[in-house]
Design an enzyme around this catalytic site. Sequence first.
Site, PDB file in Angstrom:
ATOM      1  N   TYR A   1      34.251  23.373  38.520  1.00 46.68           N
ATOM      2  CA  TYR A   1      34.988  23.059  37.304  1.00 46.68           C
ATOM      3  C   TYR A   1      34.680  24.084  36.216  1.00 46.68           C
ATOM      4  O   TYR A   1      33.668  24.790  36.267  1.00 46.68           O
ATOM      5  CB  TYR A   1      34.646  21.650  36.826  1.00 46.68           C
TER       6      TYR A   1
ATOM      7  N   ASN B   1      52.006  12.272  43.608  1.00 48.28           N
ATOM      8  CA  ASN B   1      51.252  11.070  43.962  1.00 48.28           C
ATOM      9  C   ASN B   1      49.873  11.035  43.320  1.00 48.28           C
ATOM     10  O   ASN B   1      49.090  10.114  43.562  1.00 48.28           O
ATOM     11  CB  ASN B   1      51.111  10.962  45.484  1.00 48.28           C
TER      12      ASN B   1
ATOM     13  N   VAL C   1      47.895  11.836  37.379  1.00 44.16           N
ATOM     14  CA  VAL C   1      48.697  12.485  36.342  1.00 44.16           C
ATOM     15  C   VAL C   1      50.178  12.393  36.703  1.00 44.16           C
ATOM     16  O   VAL C   1      51.024  12.109  35.849  1.00 44.16           O
ATOM     17  CB  VAL C   1      48.270  13.952  36.148  1.00 44.16           C
TER      18      VAL C   1
ATOM     19  N   ARG D   1      52.986  16.579  49.136  1.00 41.73           N
ATOM     20  CA  ARG D   1      52.649  17.490  50.240  1.00 41.73           C
ATOM     21  C   ARG D   1      52.669  16.817  51.601  1.00 41.73           C
ATOM     22  O   ARG D   1      52.483  17.490  52.614  1.00 41.73           O
ATOM     23  CB  ARG D   1      51.269  18.109  49.988  1.00 41.73           C
TER      24      ARG D   1
ATOM     25  N   TYR E   1      48.126  22.999  35.901  1.00 42.33           N
ATOM     26  CA  TYR E   1      46.929  22.329  35.391  1.00 42.33           C
ATOM     27  C   TYR E   1      45.912  22.057  36.487  1.00 42.33           C
ATOM     28  O   TYR E   1      44.951  21.305  36.285  1.00 42.33           O
ATOM     29  CB  TYR E   1      47.301  21.034  34.672  1.00 42.33           C
TER      30      TYR E   1
END
Length: 340
Positions: free
Chosen positions: A59, A157, A160, A180, A244
């Site tokens: 991250y 899915n 967000v 996907r 994002y």
Amino acid sequence: MSQPPKRARYHQRGPVPQDVIAAETFELPPLPLPAGVARVAVLAAPINPSDVLTLTGEYGLLPPLPAVGGNEGVGRVLDVAADVTGLAPGTLVLLPVGCGSWSTHLDLPAKSLVPLPDGVDPVQVSMLTVNPPTALLMLRDFVDLQPGDWVIQNAANSAVGGYLVQLAKLRGINTINVVRRASAIDAVVAAGAEHVIVDAEDLPKRVREKVGDVPIRLGIDCVGGVSTENLARCLAEGGTVVNYGAMSGERCMISPRYFVFRDITLRGFWLSQWFKKASAEQRRAVFAEIGGLIAEGKLSARIQATYSIDHIKDAVAAAASGARDGKIVVEPNGPPRAAI
């Protein structure tokens, strides 16, 4: 307190996130509390993709080690320092971002806690500070969309993605939702999406077959790799792709010809950066809008399962799985609950 306080702590980072975190007992400082402090029992705290990436070290913002997992959540005030006013024991509160919410108890600055109305679902409102603002701001701040306009998103899915479908519908905006795997379609439809398509190289052709040659000016990308270009190819001239995330683990791939000949723009969005730049008034307005929608039952996330703090390894493994159809939430002071 019948059980000792526990928290989900990690002392190192590694490629398998559930292997580096474990529930540990700890001692709460004795009462009375220091000036300005409130003691909170944490009721619910979600596991976000950013939490998993923090455990693996991937991250963009990593806390010093050792650290307690969890960036957001909801709790109930147990006690306050003698000088704290306007925050009574028993009050349901929104926890501050980055507080280490995977813990049964937290001692926090009282001024950092946001009181919430009674009667709201703690699990739903525990997710207020990360995913819903991300969806709202990407939908609102990059392209001036009006009722009747179109937006296309992948990872539909995801949490967000589910919020974006609901927020777009409330604003009269049409969504095209890309996933996907075919097994994810039913969950996205159940969340209110009308148009759901499995990602592939011929995505633009299948979008036209489903909705016609509608002008799409905004694409929301959480996958990266060739999926970024697949979205870009669906956009009208001058359209914008907002990335994002990188669920594929790959960098965004897009041919220069879409920038040069079709004037496509690729932008990035990170909520932490927005928090840094936004004024306190802007932050309050966003949280008030989202909190009101959650309280009214107009905005919610599908929950796959909840876990107690003792099962944090299982919870993180479930959250890191690519085959989820709902959110994983930790209930530090409660037993595991069946999926909703």
